[in-house]
Design an enzyme around this catalytic site. Sequence first.
Site, mmCIF file in Angstrom:
data_model
loop_
_atom_site.group_PDB
_atom_site.id
_atom_site.type_symbol
_atom_site.label_atom_id
_atom_site.label_comp_id
_atom_site.label_asym_id
_atom_site.label_seq_id
_atom_site.Cartn_x
_atom_site.Cartn_y
_atom_site.Cartn_z
ATOM 1 N N TYR A 76 32.481 41.951 35.178
ATOM 2 C CA TYR A 76 32.608 40.950 36.190
ATOM 3 C C TYR A 76 33.994 40.352 36.083
ATOM 4 O O TYR A 76 34.460 40.089 37.099
ATOM 5 C CB TYR A 76 31.335 40.089 36.067
ATOM 6 C CG TYR A 76 30.206 40.581 36.762
ATOM 7 C CD1 TYR A 76 30.023 40.345 37.846
ATOM 8 C CD2 TYR A 76 29.213 41.338 35.941
ATOM 9 C CE1 TYR A 76 29.042 40.585 38.780
ATOM 10 C CE2 TYR A 76 28.144 41.329 36.571
ATOM 11 C CZ TYR A 76 27.880 41.374 38.132
ATOM 12 O OH TYR A 76 26.741 41.643 38.715
ATOM 13 N N ARG A 79 35.818 42.497 38.409
ATOM 14 C CA ARG A 79 35.612 42.432 39.747
ATOM 15 C C ARG A 79 36.202 41.173 40.253
ATOM 16 O O ARG A 79 36.573 40.790 41.452
ATOM 17 C CB ARG A 79 33.987 42.288 40.053
ATOM 18 C CG ARG A 79 33.352 43.713 39.958
ATOM 19 C CD ARG A 79 32.057 43.460 40.506
ATOM 20 N NE ARG A 79 31.516 43.687 41.526
ATOM 21 C CZ ARG A 79 31.500 44.326 42.399
ATOM 22 N NH1 ARG A 79 31.729 45.728 41.887
ATOM 23 N NH2 ARG A 79 31.271 44.233 43.551
ATOM 24 N N GLN A 114 23.960 37.286 51.615
ATOM 25 C CA GLN A 114 23.741 38.132 50.579
ATOM 26 C C GLN A 114 25.085 38.492 49.523
ATOM 27 O O GLN A 114 24.904 38.954 48.563
ATOM 28 C CB GLN A 114 23.311 39.643 50.877
ATOM 29 C CG GLN A 114 22.130 39.452 51.567
ATOM 30 C CD GLN A 114 21.689 40.661 52.315
ATOM 31 O OE1 GLN A 114 22.346 41.447 52.740
ATOM 32 N NE2 GLN A 114 20.428 41.335 51.925
ATOM 33 N N ASP A 117 30.835 36.320 46.956
ATOM 34 C CA ASP A 117 31.921 35.449 47.108
ATOM 35 C C ASP A 117 31.832 34.443 47.812
ATOM 36 O O ASP A 117 30.863 34.006 48.206
ATOM 37 C CB ASP A 117 32.958 36.599 47.836
ATOM 38 C CG ASP A 117 32.537 36.976 49.244
ATOM 39 O OD1 ASP A 117 32.592 35.991 50.148
ATOM 40 O OD2 ASP A 117 31.976 37.813 49.652
ATOM 41 N N HIS A 131 22.009 35.714 46.582
ATOM 42 C CA HIS A 131 22.184 36.754 45.305
ATOM 43 C C HIS A 131 23.350 35.978 44.448
ATOM 44 O O HIS A 131 23.763 36.640 43.485
ATOM 45 C CB HIS A 131 22.823 37.719 45.995
ATOM 46 C CG HIS A 131 21.793 38.597 46.682
ATOM 47 N ND1 HIS A 131 22.061 39.931 47.178
ATOM 48 C CD2 HIS A 131 20.421 38.517 46.855
ATOM 49 C CE1 HIS A 131 21.107 40.446 47.766
ATOM 50 N NE2 HIS A 131 20.140 39.430 47.761
ATOM 51 N N CYS A 165 27.582 30.081 24.641
ATOM 52 C CA CYS A 165 26.740 28.694 25.338
ATOM 53 C C CYS A 165 26.848 27.694 24.321
ATOM 54 O O CYS A 165 26.401 27.813 23.033
ATOM 55 C CB CYS A 165 25.211 29.008 25.703
ATOM 56 S SG CYS A 165 24.191 27.368 26.064
ATOM 57 N N CYS A 168 23.067 26.808 23.216
ATOM 58 C CA CYS A 168 21.979 27.741 22.340
ATOM 59 C C CYS A 168 22.561 28.745 21.886
ATOM 60 O O CYS A 168 21.943 29.624 21.460
ATOM 61 C CB CYS A 168 20.806 28.033 23.395
ATOM 62 S SG CYS A 168 21.373 29.311 24.556
HETATM 63 ZN ZN LIG Z 1 22.496 28.359 26.332
#
Ligand SMILES: [Zn+2]
Length: 203
Positions: A76, A79, A114, A117, A131, A165, A168
């Site tokens: 990603y 991309r 969809q 970008d 999406h 994160c 968590c």
């Molecule tokens: Zn988290």
Amino acid sequence: MVAELSTQLVAQQQHAVKLLTSAKRICILTGAGISAESGIPTFRDKQTGLWENYRAEDLASPIAFDRDPKMVWSWYQWRRQLVQDKAPNPAHLALAQWQQSVKQSHQHITIITQNVDDLHEQAGAQVTHLHGHLWRNRCHQCDKPYKIEGINKENQYANDELITCPHCAGYIRPDIVWFGEALPVEAWQIAEQAAASCEVFMS
Ligand SMILES: [Zn+2]
């Protein structure tokens, strides 16, 4: 240009103009085609470079991320690097101008896409993403949004280190709807309502 069209096409074009100027509610759905014109590769295009032996379908899924989060995140980031300098094309601009221009009129235009970008937004349109968003992130585990701070677009996406994160310790992923995942409820409801109540639907 019009002079080169057949009588039948000219009549159809005039009918379309009449519909588009008189309809109160218009719903427009866009997909990969509109952004391909701006140079954004579609999922059907063959991948290049490091990723040429991988299929997009095998990387854009929760199963792939659970198996190898680093690989999916790197893909990603790649991309994002590919598309970060892409700009809206005349189709994005026309839709945005049209949507803006009818704001004080009897018409209302809902644009649903969809695409992940932000070319509709860059053009100035208000758009509902079915999406998800390529430029947003969230935690794969607790779902909280995650913003990458203090780095500009260019070098932000050169770094493909996994991020955890702060709430968590789950891994951060792009805020995109992957294969096998449900569409976001709110976006789906907006799209369903607009499609069901419109007089003209363009796709
Ligand atoms: Zn988290």
